[in-house]
Scaffold this active site. Sequence first.
Site, PDB file in Angstrom:
ATOM      1  N   ASN A  83       0.891  -1.143   0.372  1.00 43.10           N
ATOM      2  CA  ASN A  83       0.205  -0.135  -0.380  1.00 43.10           C
ATOM      3  C   ASN A  83       1.036   1.609  -0.024  1.00 43.10           C
ATOM      4  O   ASN A  83       2.161   1.218   0.241  1.00 43.10           O
ATOM      5  CB  ASN A  83      -0.424  -0.327   1.006  1.00 43.10           C
ATOM      6  CG  ASN A  83      -0.741  -0.027   2.304  1.00 43.10           C
ATOM      7  OD1 ASN A  83       0.555   0.787   3.260  1.00 43.10           O
ATOM      8  ND2 ASN A  83      -0.244  -1.096   3.598  1.00 43.10           N
ATOM      9  N   GLN A  84       0.116   2.682   0.557  1.00 40.99           N
ATOM     10  CA  GLN A  84       0.880   3.748  -0.458  1.00 40.99           C
ATOM     11  C   GLN A  84       1.355   4.560   0.861  1.00 40.99           C
ATOM     12  O   GLN A  84       2.153   5.167   0.822  1.00 40.99           O
ATOM     13  CB  GLN A  84       0.318   4.438  -0.721  1.00 40.99           C
ATOM     14  CG  GLN A  84      -1.200   4.352  -2.326  1.00 40.99           C
ATOM     15  CD  GLN A  84      -0.421   5.253  -3.080  1.00 40.99           C
ATOM     16  OE1 GLN A  84       0.731   5.733  -3.437  1.00 40.99           O
ATOM     17  NE2 GLN A  84      -1.839   5.666  -4.066  1.00 40.99           N
TER      18      GLN A  84
END
Length: 409
Positions: A207-208
């Site tokens: 994820n970011q």
Amino acid sequence: MATIVVGVTGGVAAFKAPIVVRECQRAGHDVYVAATRASLDFVGRSTWEGITSRPVAVDIAGEGRAEHVELARVADLIIVVPATAHSLARLAAGFADDMVSLTVLASDAPVVVAPAMHSNMWLAPATQANVKTLRERGVHVIDPASGALGSGDSGVGRLPEPEEIARVALELLDSHNQSLQALAGRTVVVTAGGTREPIDPVRFLGNQSSGRQGLAIASAAARAGASVRVIAANIESALLEALPTGVQVTRVGSALQMREALIDQVADADALVMTAAVADFRPEATSESKMKKDPSTEDAPTIRLVRNPDILAEVAHGDQRPPLVVGFAAETGTDEEILAYGADKAARKGADFICLNRVGESVGFGDVPNDIRLLDASGHIAGRYVGSKDEVAAGLVGHMASFLDNLKR
Ligand code: C5P
């Protein structure tokens, strides 16, 4: 009364710096001026000496100067005004051959920097990268205003009004003083970053999350006197290296590794702040070798996912629960929608607070400002922090300190 060092560098806006000095004196503080040699062409020694009734510090080694770091040592706050593009580069690179950059480098006081320069210089990638570096280190950089510039052009790069610079700086000094030692004797565990769930030796589900907000909280807690343990999932080394000395870091990759590290470290903690973006699912199996595509068919493999444990809920409902548990929830949607998700999460997870973090374009992930609402266990808003990740962290740490203090009584 605090001791404030005003650092002046060589730009035409230097003529406004005496007003910053005067505003700080008016607020009852003791002000010293450090000036670069180039700045003396704009505002000379006699002005500074007249305003402060003491010599202006220019020479690093000079007669009467007991020690070159003395200003750094006495400073409770440093304000660099104006900061030229050149001086931003020097501060970012850690130079120490003029009194301003040396004092910033050698001090652990909060630093406010007010840049002023031509728009092209402000917007240049090199300057923007230097500003980003300084902000990551916790320096408060005041964005320049737009308007008429010294060159006769107009655009962004103008020094904001000196009264406004002094106001921002003195506010920072206040909040810094309030946070000093507010968590002394406490142990705080912070999880940060984003987990990576391996598919095969080279691929993962990730994820970011950059980990910046979690690290800002860890730094703020350490500055407030806590003993801090960070469990870092896939965070850039440079960000981890910028943590205050003494912060203990355990690096993990996946959610299961994070769970193991956390269970090991949370038992004797006073507070857990779970900022990490933990994957809810992981591949059921991790292939030992890199998965290959079969050139004879168009088929694609199916990756079966299984649920990861909810680490926050497990700790918050478990026997080893620290007295204060804070979770994060990154949500997109309208205000109404995100508040409803947040309230639901606060109830389900068993945390004392959920930091509801609105994510989307230019807010939330990465090197951008944040907007956090603190929801208590019944979903009521207990605080709201908007600003840089450091400002949000300082607000949250202040709230955590009063929560823990109230528990004692
Ligand atoms: O349910 P959601 O993922 O939005 O919840 C976010 C909060 O729960 C964060 O504090 C995150 O660190 C934590 N979490 C967790 N374990 C998971 C998923 C999220 O501890 N498997």
